[in-house]
Design a protein around this motif. Structure first.
Motif, PDB file in Angstrom:
ATOM      1  N   PRO A 212      49.897  38.949  -3.698  1.00 50.27           N
ATOM      2  CA  PRO A 212      49.602  38.882  -2.263  1.00 50.27           C
ATOM      3  C   PRO A 212      49.440  37.442  -1.787  1.00 50.27           C
ATOM      4  CG  PRO A 212      48.275  40.579  -3.315  1.00 50.27           C
ATOM      5  CD  PRO A 212      48.952  39.827  -4.418  1.00 50.27           C
ATOM      6  N   PHE A 213      50.037  37.149  -0.648  1.00 54.47           N
ATOM      7  CA  PHE A 213      50.024  35.782  -0.129  1.00 54.47           C
ATOM      8  C   PHE A 213      48.607  35.279   0.085  1.00 54.47           C
ATOM      9  CE2 PHE A 213      50.228  32.544   3.165  1.00 54.47           C
ATOM     10  CZ  PHE A 213      51.262  31.741   2.713  1.00 54.47           C
ATOM     11  N   HIS A 214      47.702  36.170   0.480  1.00 53.38           N
ATOM     12  CA  HIS A 214      46.331  35.713   0.782  1.00 53.38           C
ATOM     13  C   HIS A 214      45.621  35.182  -0.457  1.00 53.38           C
ATOM     14  CE1 HIS A 214      44.295  39.154  -1.071  1.00 53.38           C
ATOM     15  NE2 HIS A 214      45.196  39.936  -0.514  1.00 53.38           N
ATOM     16  N   ASN A 215      46.130  35.501  -1.652  1.00 53.44           N
ATOM     17  CA  ASN A 215      45.510  34.951  -2.863  1.00 53.44           C
ATOM     18  C   ASN A 215      45.638  33.436  -2.933  1.00 53.44           C
ATOM     19  OD1 ASN A 215      44.757  37.464  -3.677  1.00 53.44           O
ATOM     20  ND2 ASN A 215      46.263  37.653  -5.325  1.00 53.44           N
ATOM     21  N   ASN A 216      46.596  32.867  -2.208  1.00 56.26           N
ATOM     22  CA  ASN A 216      46.740  31.411  -2.194  1.00 56.26           C
ATOM     23  C   ASN A 216      45.486  30.724  -1.676  1.00 56.26           C
ATOM     24  OD1 ASN A 216      49.502  31.165  -3.122  1.00 56.26           O
ATOM     25  ND2 ASN A 216      50.133  32.024  -1.160  1.00 56.26           N
ATOM     26  N   ARG A 217      44.762  31.417  -0.831  1.00 58.63           N
ATOM     27  CA  ARG A 217      43.544  30.832  -0.270  1.00 58.63           C
ATOM     28  C   ARG A 217      42.481  30.610  -1.350  1.00 58.63           C
ATOM     29  NH1 ARG A 217      41.668  30.224   4.727  1.00 58.63           N
ATOM     30  NH2 ARG A 217      43.461  31.323   5.591  1.00 58.63           N
ATOM     31  N   LEU A 218      42.463  31.498  -2.354  1.00 56.82           N
ATOM     32  CA  LEU A 218      41.447  31.403  -3.397  1.00 56.82           C
ATOM     33  C   LEU A 218      41.604  30.143  -4.238  1.00 56.82           C
ATOM     34  CD1 LEU A 218      41.483  35.116  -4.627  1.00 56.82           C
ATOM     35  CD2 LEU A 218      39.813  34.038  -3.107  1.00 56.82           C
ATOM     36  N   PHE A 219      42.849  29.660  -4.369  1.00 62.98           N
ATOM     37  CA  PHE A 219      43.106  28.558  -5.290  1.00 62.98           C
ATOM     38  C   PHE A 219      43.738  27.351  -4.589  1.00 62.98           C
ATOM     39  CE2 PHE A 219      43.292  32.574  -7.615  1.00 62.98           C
ATOM     40  CZ  PHE A 219      42.249  32.372  -8.502  1.00 62.98           C
ATOM     41  N   ALA A 220      43.506  27.260  -3.290  1.00 64.08           N
ATOM     42  CA  ALA A 220      44.110  26.158  -2.529  1.00 64.08           C
ATOM     43  C   ALA A 220      43.631  24.798  -3.008  1.00 64.08           C
ATOM     44  CB  ALA A 220      43.805  26.327  -1.040  1.00 64.08           C
ATOM     45  N   ASP A 221      42.403  24.738  -3.537  1.00 66.65           N
ATOM     46  CA  ASP A 221      41.873  23.455  -3.984  1.00 66.65           C
ATOM     47  C   ASP A 221      41.981  23.287  -5.501  1.00 66.65           C
ATOM     48  OD1 ASP A 221      40.020  25.357  -4.696  1.00 66.65           O
ATOM     49  OD2 ASP A 221      38.270  24.179  -4.095  1.00 66.65           O
ATOM     50  N   SER A 222      42.758  24.147  -6.155  1.00 65.69           N
ATOM     51  CA  SER A 222      42.894  24.057  -7.602  1.00 65.69           C
ATOM     52  C   SER A 222      43.688  22.821  -8.003  1.00 65.69           C
ATOM     53  CB  SER A 222      43.589  25.308  -8.150  1.00 65.69           C
ATOM     54  OG  SER A 222      42.789  26.444  -7.965  1.00 65.69           O
ATOM     55  N   VAL A 223      43.459  22.398  -9.220  1.00 63.04           N
ATOM     56  CA  VAL A 223      44.170  21.245  -9.763  1.00 63.04           C
ATOM     57  C   VAL A 223      45.521  21.692 -10.305  1.00 63.04           C
ATOM     58  CG1 VAL A 223      44.141  19.473 -11.563  1.00 63.04           C
ATOM     59  CG2 VAL A 223      42.038  20.041 -10.322  1.00 63.04           C
ATOM     60  N   SER A 224      46.581  21.020  -9.881  1.00 65.56           N
ATOM     61  CA  SER A 224      47.895  21.206 -10.488  1.00 65.56           C
ATOM     62  C   SER A 224      48.046  20.212 -11.627  1.00 65.56           C
ATOM     63  CB  SER A 224      49.011  20.976  -9.459  1.00 65.56           C
ATOM     64  OG  SER A 224      49.003  21.980  -8.478  1.00 65.56           O
ATOM     65  N   MET A 225      48.871  20.587 -12.610  1.00 67.68           N
ATOM     66  CA  MET A 225      49.051  19.739 -13.779  1.00 67.68           C
ATOM     67  C   MET A 225      50.510  19.693 -14.196  1.00 67.68           C
ATOM     68  SD  MET A 225      45.831  20.739 -16.252  1.00 67.68           S
ATOM     69  CE  MET A 225      44.141  20.475 -15.711  1.00 67.68           C
ATOM     70  N   ASP A 226      50.840  18.654 -14.934  1.00 70.60           N
ATOM     71  CA  ASP A 226      52.124  18.575 -15.625  1.00 70.60           C
ATOM     72  C   ASP A 226      51.913  17.761 -16.888  1.00 70.60           C
ATOM     73  OD1 ASP A 226      54.770  18.917 -16.221  1.00 70.60           O
ATOM     74  OD2 ASP A 226      55.554  17.682 -14.587  1.00 70.60           O
ATOM     75  N   TRP A 227      52.697  18.080 -17.909  1.00 70.04           N
ATOM     76  CA  TRP A 227      52.617  17.255 -19.107  1.00 70.04           C
ATOM     77  C   TRP A 227      53.435  15.989 -18.894  1.00 70.04           C
ATOM     78  CZ3 TRP A 227      56.933  16.319 -22.318  1.00 70.04           C
ATOM     79  CH2 TRP A 227      58.053  17.126 -22.110  1.00 70.04           C
ATOM     80  N   VAL A 228      53.105  14.976 -19.639  1.00 70.85           N
ATOM     81  CA  VAL A 228      53.643  13.642 -19.397  1.00 70.85           C
ATOM     82  C   VAL A 228      54.557  13.235 -20.544  1.00 70.85           C
ATOM     83  CG1 VAL A 228      53.050  11.238 -18.900  1.00 70.85           C
ATOM     84  CG2 VAL A 228      51.504  13.068 -18.195  1.00 70.85           C
ATOM     85  N   THR A 229      55.742  12.749 -20.198  1.00 74.42           N
ATOM     86  CA  THR A 229      56.667  12.239 -21.207  1.00 74.42           C
ATOM     87  C   THR A 229      56.201  10.874 -21.685  1.00 74.42           C
ATOM     88  OG1 THR A 229      58.082  11.056 -19.645  1.00 74.42           O
ATOM     89  CG2 THR A 229      58.527  13.414 -19.969  1.00 74.42           C
ATOM     90  N   PRO A 230      56.716  10.385 -22.814  1.00 77.77           N
ATOM     91  CA  PRO A 230      56.340   9.033 -23.273  1.00 77.77           C
ATOM     92  C   PRO A 230      56.648   7.946 -22.249  1.00 77.77           C
ATOM     93  CG  PRO A 230      57.406  10.236 -25.054  1.00 77.77           C
ATOM     94  CD  PRO A 230      57.550  11.081 -23.815  1.00 77.77           C
ATOM     95  N   GLU A 231      57.613   8.221 -21.372  1.00 79.92           N
ATOM     96  CA  GLU A 231      57.956   7.239 -20.330  1.00 79.92           C
ATOM     97  C   GLU A 231      57.048   7.353 -19.108  1.00 79.92           C
ATOM     98  OE1 GLU A 231      60.889   8.097 -23.140  1.00 79.92           O
ATOM     99  OE2 GLU A 231      60.221   9.483 -21.571  1.00 79.92           O
ATOM    100  N   GLY A 232      56.133   8.319 -19.137  1.00 77.98           N
ATOM    101  CA  GLY A 232      55.196   8.472 -18.033  1.00 77.98           C
ATOM    102  C   GLY A 232      55.651   9.404 -16.933  1.00 77.98           C
ATOM    103  N   HIS A 233      56.791  10.083 -17.126  1.00 75.47           N
ATOM    104  CA  HIS A 233      57.285  11.015 -16.116  1.00 75.47           C
ATOM    105  C   HIS A 233      56.699  12.400 -16.336  1.00 75.47           C
ATOM    106  CE1 HIS A 233      60.010   7.860 -15.010  1.00 75.47           C
ATOM    107  NE2 HIS A 233      60.704   7.936 -16.140  1.00 75.47           N
ATOM    108  N   GLY A 234      56.750  13.212 -15.298  1.00 75.65           N
ATOM    109  CA  GLY A 234      56.329  14.588 -15.436  1.00 75.65           C
ATOM    110  C   GLY A 234      57.345  15.380 -16.240  1.00 75.65           C
ATOM    111  N   GLY A 235      56.896  16.070 -17.261  1.00 70.97           N
ATOM    112  CA  GLY A 235      57.822  16.805 -18.105  1.00 70.97           C
ATOM    113  C   GLY A 235      58.488  17.964 -17.403  1.00 70.97           C
TER     114      GLY A 235
END
Length: 544
Positions: A212-235
């Motif tokens: 349900p779209f309204h679930n986006n409200r529950l996690f609007a302030d959540s932290v997004s993440m990505d793993w980092v390559t040795p060159e510093g880019h987002g994997g």
């Protein structure tokens, strides 16, 4: 929705209520121990761990617990520097206090969609301030699947534009292939290959059932993440993809007005598999986001049992389950008792059964508790790309994620089984316990691409994930209804806690099933392989 029961952790561990179990299966070899399964789950889902969110102290405590269990069982560490922890370098992003802006413009006239009521987006992992403006082009579902007679980009120019696509995939597509094509990342990669710089996904009545779209409200302030390559880019970076957003069912018709077909009719045509109008929408969109960046540390926990066969020991099976959950939002803890404390408890019990077995397996086994599944499977993506053994040695993945064990299941849904020779091993394991296999009762959930096994599939490694079917040994139970109720009321909610009515005989049987499957795969004489001409084998098999 049941609230959390606050109590001391040690007291919880010492007051296990163990119901008498009527054995549905004859004893054969090592047997799963219910008391151990309950103890693991109660520790991992205790509110003191505050939901085990990636990068938090609660997750680290859970990971230390798993590592201590691996060590106690005599598993060999296969993490970094001789330990059980495989570090996953992460960078983080959170939306700034200033809300994102999505405007739809026709000429010089613009209207702004309401944040979280009409649109949602995630932080930009790469840029502190992201501002993208481009014309909109409707591309149907945003799928190119020639084998199913579907190519939404045929004759469509999206270069330098934002592709507008319907959520999901045509319901007529097979469950697991459809899960691949309907996956958001698959769509973004395809749009980028066609030159699009962004994707706006329109919610549909079907997607509202799943998420349900309204679930986006529950996690609007959540932290997004990505793993980092040795060159510093987002994997997980998709080159050229600059903007992603979702639009609610209520706002979607405003983007599609130029198609000359009202939204309800268009959705009805999509559901029926009829051709959809595609093309320019006469609108441009401007998406602006401010993001705050940081770094996080987390790790997978990896234990190893070496096989005994001179040849097969160089082939490695990965038994995985994700350890993380959603953490804490304000005062509310999201314990994740089903998702996925129960999966980790099962993994630990299977590791015990194997470690205490009279004979070592023919093939080697990696037992992996994965981080960041709830952050787009980052832990498994990283592990599959950076395994602690040669990548070519990985021959199969058996993943355990959120088995909804609320009824006395008599059938098993084995997602991925038919695509490889793992299917034969699944059938043998299922029959040993007097069970049967069943088709996916909820294909709209697209579960095959929504958990860690898909990270292995994308690296060309056959994989399977098991779950209970809706049938029950108890004719009074409606397993499908119980699982639907869990997804509606407790999935990704604080109510996924220890107060639920777990069916303990089913919990024990499920662990036994995972052990039987692992044993079958470990001893089958031939390396697991994709079936000839299989969709996923053809798509990803060359990556081996």
């Amino acid at each position: 929705m049941t609230g959390l029961r606050r109590r001391p952790l040690l007291q919880a561990l010492g007051t296990l209520a163990l119901p008498a179990l009527a054995a549905a299966e004859p004893a054969r070899g090592p047997q799963a121990d219910l008391a151990r399964l309950q103890a693991h789950q109660r520790f991992l889902a205790d509110p003191l761990l505050e939901g085990r969110e990636t990068g938090t102290r609660g997750y680290d405590l859970a990971a230390a617990y798993v590592a201590s269990q691996f060590a106690q069982l005599g598993l060999k560490p296969r993490g970094d520097a001789g330990g059980f922890a495989q570090a996953v370098p992460l960078k983080t992003a959170r939306l700034a206090a200033t809300p994102p802006v999505l405007e739809l413009c026709r000429g010089t006239s613009c209207e702004r969609l309401a944040w979280l009521d009409e649109f949602s987006t995630r932080p930009d992992i790469a840029l502190a301030r992201s501002e993208v403006s481009a014309p909109l082009v409707f591309a149907g579902y945003g799928i190119s699947a020639p084998a199913f007679g579907l190519d939404d980009y045929a004759g469509l120019d999206v270069k330098g534009r934002i592709a507008v696509v319907l959520s999901g995939r045509p319901p007529q597509m097979p469950s697991e292939q459809g899960a691949h094509y309907g996956n958001a990342r698959t769509k973004q990669e395809l749009a980028a290959r066609h030159g699009a710089i962004g994707v706006i996904t329109l919610s549909t009545p079907r997607s509202e059932i799943v998420a349900p779209f309204h679930n986006n409200r529950l996690f609007a302030d959540s932290v997004s993440m990505d793993w980092v390559t040795p060159e510093g880019h987002g994997g997980s970076d998709i080159p050229g993809m600059q903007a992603m957003a979702s639009v609610s069912v209520q706002a979607a018709p405003r983007l599609l007005a130029a198609l000359g077909r009202d939204y309800a009719t268009l959705i009805a045509d999509a559901e029926a598999g009829r051709p959809l109008p595609r093309g320019e929408l006469g609108l441009s969109a401007r998406l602006t986001r401010d993001s705050v960046h940081g770094q996080a540390r987390s790790h997978n926990v990896v234990g190893f049992i070496e096989g005994r066969h001179p040849r097969l020991k160089h082939e490695v099976i990965v038994l995985s389950a994700h350890l993380d959950h959603l953490g804490k939002k304000g005062d509310a803890v999201y314990p994740g008792a089903m998702d996925n404390a129960l999966g980790i408890a099962t993994l630990l019990e299977v590791a015990r059964l194997q470690a205490h077995s009279a004979t070592r397996p023919d093939r080697s086994i990696l037992f992996v508790a994965l981080t960041a599944e709830e952050k787009n499977y980052l832990g498994s993506v990283y592990f599959a790309r950076h395994p602690p053994v040669p990548a070519t040695a990985l021959v199969a993945n058996i993943n355990i994620d959120m088995p909804i064990l609320l009824h006395d299941f008599s059938t098993v849904v084995a997602l991925g089984a038919q695509h490889s020779t793992l299917g034969a091993a699944v059938e043998r394991a299922v029959r040993k316990l007097g069970l049967n296999t069943a088709p996916d009762p909820q294909p709209e959930q697209s579960r095959f691409t929504r958990s860690d096994q898909y990270s292995f599939v994308r690296r060309g490694i056959p994989a399977v994930i098991l779950g209970p079917g809706g049938s029950s040994f108890d004719a009074r139970e409606d397993g499908d209804a119980l699982m639907r109720e869990f997804r509606r009321l407790r999935y990704h909610q604080p109510g996924d806690d220890l107060s639920q009515s777990f069916h303990w005989r089913a919990v024990q049987r499920f662990a036994q099933l995972q052990w039987e499957l692992l044993a079958e795969v470990a001893r089958q004489p031939e390396r697991p392989r994709w079936q000839p001409g299989d969709f996923f084998g053809e798509l990803f098999g060359s990556r081996r």
